[in-house]
Design an enzyme around this catalytic site. Structure first.
Site, PDB file in Angstrom:
ATOM      1  N   THR A  90       0.866  -1.178   0.000  1.00  0.00           N
ATOM      2  CA  THR A  90       0.000   0.000   0.000  1.00  0.00           C
ATOM      3  C   THR A  90       0.902   1.228   0.000  1.00  0.00           C
ATOM      4  OG1 THR A  90      -1.649  -1.182   1.299  1.00  0.00           O
ATOM      5  CG2 THR A  90      -1.825   1.218   1.239  1.00  0.00           C
ATOM      6  N   LYS A 165      -7.654   1.801  -3.037  1.00  0.00           N
ATOM      7  CA  LYS A 165      -7.285   1.354  -1.677  1.00  0.00           C
ATOM      8  C   LYS A 165      -7.371   2.529  -0.684  1.00  0.00           C
ATOM      9  CE  LYS A 165      -4.978  -0.972   1.613  1.00  0.00           C
ATOM     10  NZ  LYS A 165      -5.469  -2.102   2.367  1.00  0.00           N
ATOM     11  N   LYS A 240      -1.304   5.070   8.673  1.00  0.00           N
ATOM     12  CA  LYS A 240      -0.565   5.232   7.411  1.00  0.00           C
ATOM     13  C   LYS A 240      -1.535   5.339   6.229  1.00  0.00           C
ATOM     14  CE  LYS A 240       1.535   2.305   4.081  1.00  0.00           C
ATOM     15  NZ  LYS A 240       1.864   0.966   3.680  1.00  0.00           N
TER      16      LYS A 240
HETATM   17  P1  NAD Z   1       5.703  -6.138   7.237  1.00  0.00           P
HETATM   18  O1  NAD Z   1       6.471  -4.994   7.794  1.00  0.00           O
HETATM   19  O2  NAD Z   1       5.251  -7.238   8.131  1.00  0.00           O
HETATM   20  O3  NAD Z   1       6.559  -6.824   6.057  1.00  0.00           O
HETATM   21  C1  NAD Z   1       7.349  -6.112   5.157  1.00  0.00           C
HETATM   22  C2  NAD Z   1       8.551  -6.962   4.812  1.00  0.00           C
HETATM   23  O4  NAD Z   1       9.347  -6.245   3.876  1.00  0.00           O
HETATM   24  C3  NAD Z   1       9.470  -7.261   6.014  1.00  0.00           C
HETATM   25  O5  NAD Z   1       9.747  -8.642   6.079  1.00  0.00           O
HETATM   26  C4  NAD Z   1      10.730  -6.436   5.724  1.00  0.00           C
HETATM   27  O6  NAD Z   1      11.913  -7.058   6.206  1.00  0.00           O
HETATM   28  C5  NAD Z   1      10.692  -6.410   4.222  1.00  0.00           C
HETATM   29  N1  NAD Z   1      11.435  -5.291   3.647  1.00  0.00           N
HETATM   30  C6  NAD Z   1      11.459  -4.006   4.044  1.00  0.00           C
HETATM   31  N2  NAD Z   1      12.245  -3.285   3.220  1.00  0.00           N
HETATM   32  C7  NAD Z   1      12.718  -4.149   2.312  1.00  0.00           C
HETATM   33  C8  NAD Z   1      13.587  -4.010   1.197  1.00  0.00           C
HETATM   34  N3  NAD Z   1      14.105  -2.821   0.879  1.00  0.00           N
HETATM   35  N4  NAD Z   1      13.844  -5.106   0.460  1.00  0.00           N
HETATM   36  C9  NAD Z   1      13.312  -6.317   0.784  1.00  0.00           C
HETATM   37  N5  NAD Z   1      12.479  -6.519   1.828  1.00  0.00           N
HETATM   38  C10 NAD Z   1      12.210  -5.433   2.568  1.00  0.00           C
HETATM   39  O7  NAD Z   1       4.482  -5.479   6.456  1.00  0.00           O
HETATM   40  P2  NAD Z   1       3.082  -6.184   6.075  1.00  0.00           P
HETATM   41  O8  NAD Z   1       2.149  -6.089   7.239  1.00  0.00           O
HETATM   42  O9  NAD Z   1       3.359  -7.481   5.420  1.00  0.00           O
HETATM   43  O10 NAD Z   1       2.553  -5.131   4.996  1.00  0.00           O
HETATM   44  C11 NAD Z   1       3.115  -5.038   3.688  1.00  0.00           C
HETATM   45  C12 NAD Z   1       2.280  -4.035   2.904  1.00  0.00           C
HETATM   46  O11 NAD Z   1       0.922  -4.504   2.835  1.00  0.00           O
HETATM   47  C13 NAD Z   1       2.227  -2.647   3.529  1.00  0.00           C
HETATM   48  O12 NAD Z   1       2.260  -1.689   2.524  1.00  0.00           O
HETATM   49  C14 NAD Z   1       0.892  -2.648   4.261  1.00  0.00           C
HETATM   50  O13 NAD Z   1       0.356  -1.346   4.381  1.00  0.00           O
HETATM   51  C15 NAD Z   1       0.050  -3.514   3.355  1.00  0.00           C
HETATM   52  N6  NAD Z   1      -1.082  -4.203   4.018  1.00  0.00           N
HETATM   53  C16 NAD Z   1      -0.900  -4.776   5.235  1.00  0.00           C
HETATM   54  C17 NAD Z   1      -1.986  -5.420   5.843  1.00  0.00           C
HETATM   55  C18 NAD Z   1      -1.844  -6.064   7.207  1.00  0.00           C
HETATM   56  O14 NAD Z   1      -2.868  -6.360   7.822  1.00  0.00           O
HETATM   57  N7  NAD Z   1      -0.636  -6.305   7.701  1.00  0.00           N
HETATM   58  C19 NAD Z   1      -3.217  -5.470   5.193  1.00  0.00           C
HETATM   59  C20 NAD Z   1      -3.346  -4.910   3.927  1.00  0.00           C
HETATM   60  C21 NAD Z   1      -2.252  -4.270   3.345  1.00  0.00           C
END
Ligand code: NAD
Length: 291
Positions: A90, A165, A240
């Site tokens: 997102t 979104k 966010k």
């Molecule tokens: P998270 O922080 O759990 O996972 C992100 C992952 O990306 C981590 O494992 C981190 O180590 C990795 N990362 C960060 N920078 C990196 C890089 N430069 N290269 C490679 N890996 C890297 O986040 P999440 O909860 O999985 O969310 C991911 C996205 O999905 C976000 O944009 C969030 O807003 C969106 N989202 C999350 C949810 C939720 O409920 N968690 C729901 C819908 C959408």
């Protein structure tokens, strides 16, 4: 079956990558974090040599800056022209559009495909995808998106998935505050909150936020309030997303006063309680009633 590189094996990405592998795709997981890598067999740090030859590269990263950085360092070079890039993170509409334009200028295609449904939807393969990008790229991506999601909507040009979104989550954030205030006032008026929930659930106040995020513990057993406000959807993520909606509103000049207030309220709440589910914002208005 496709060769897929999946970058970002966090709360969402790990389940999504596992689902793709279980469906028979050849999935190479990548993450900067060793702990995240340990959860996905064969996962590596970001490695250009392993990106070449991929049919599809999916990113699932925290924010627009991370997605842009991965594009700058890895995806604008070293990726085959025929590789389709799909960003499921997102992020802001402007970054999504700019990245897609840069990718297209190099002869490749990119989709923005953020999701709704949380970790449970990611694990079950029932996410809702909101997709922006050209029609051909969307049709190429569709079979892969259908492994991870049950509702796939193509909104149009690049950035329109992120736009959908932002608008969708702004509605969720505002509605959650409406539910919160309704229950706070009902409690202050000494109403029986179980009866009040029953009324709202069967009448015009019914909403997703009410049924899934009732803030009073014990009324909806599956709601985060009944489990100490463990997320669910963390208030930091809600804050966010509401800020992203405000950025989009500023870009078009659209006035969204309740969205702005919701962004302010969740940003302030998330400063101290970012890891609690967003329905915990109830506690800024009123102490939880004794059960
Ligand atoms: P998270 O922080 O759990 O996972 C992100 C992952 O990306 C981590 O494992 C981190 O180590 C990795 N990362 C960060 N920078 C990196 C890089 N430069 N290269 C490679 N890996 C890297 O986040 P999440 O909860 O999985 O969310 C991911 C996205 O999905 C976000 O944009 C969030 O807003 C969106 N989202 C999350 C949810 C939720 O409920 N968690 C729901 C819908 C959408």
């Amino acid at each position: 079956m496709s060769r897929i590189v999946f970058i970002g094996l966090g709360t969402m990405g790990l389940h999504m990558a596992r689902g793709l592998a279980a469906a028979g795709h050849d999935v190479v997981g990548m993450d900067i974090n060793a702990e995240a890598r340990a959860a996905f067999p064969g996962a590596t740090a970001l490695d250009k040599t392993k990106m070449g030859g991929a049919d599809i590269i999916i990113t699932m990263l925290p924010e627009g800056a991370h997605v842009a950085q991965v594009h700058d360092e890895f995806l604008f070079s070293g990726v085959d022209v025929g590789t389709l890039l799909i960003d499921c993170s997102t992020i802001d509409v402007g970054t999504a559009r700019a990245l897609a334009a840069s990718v297209e200028a190099k002869g490749s295609a990119m989709l923005d495909a953020p999701v709704s449904g949380g970790p449970a939807g990611a694990e079950a393969g029932t996410l809702s995808f909101m997709v922006g990008g050209n029609e051909d790229a969307f049709e190429r991506a569709r079979p892969v998106l259908e492994v991870m999601g049950s509702t796939i909507t193509h909104f149009g040009a690049a950035g329109s998935g992120q736009a959908a979104k932002a608008c969708h989550n702004m509605i969720c954030g505002i509605t959650a505050i409406a539910v919160t205030e309704g229950f706070a006032l009902a409690d202050s008026l000494s109403l029986d909150l179980n009866k009040f929930y029953g009324l709202c659930a069967g009448a015009a106040a019914q909403s997703w936020a009410l049924e899934n995020r009732c803030p009073i513990p014990g009324i909806v057993p599956a709601a985060p309030s009944s489990s100490g406000f463990a997320p669910g959807f963390a208030s930091a993520l809600m804050a966010k997303d509401l800020r992203l909606a405000q950025a989009a509103a500023q870009e078009t000049g659209q006035v969204t006063p309740f969205g702005a207030e919701a962004a302010r309220a969740f940003t302030s709440f998330a400063e101290e309680h970012g890891q609690l589910d967003f329905s915990a914002i109830y506690q800024t208005l009123r102490a939880l009633p004794d059960q």
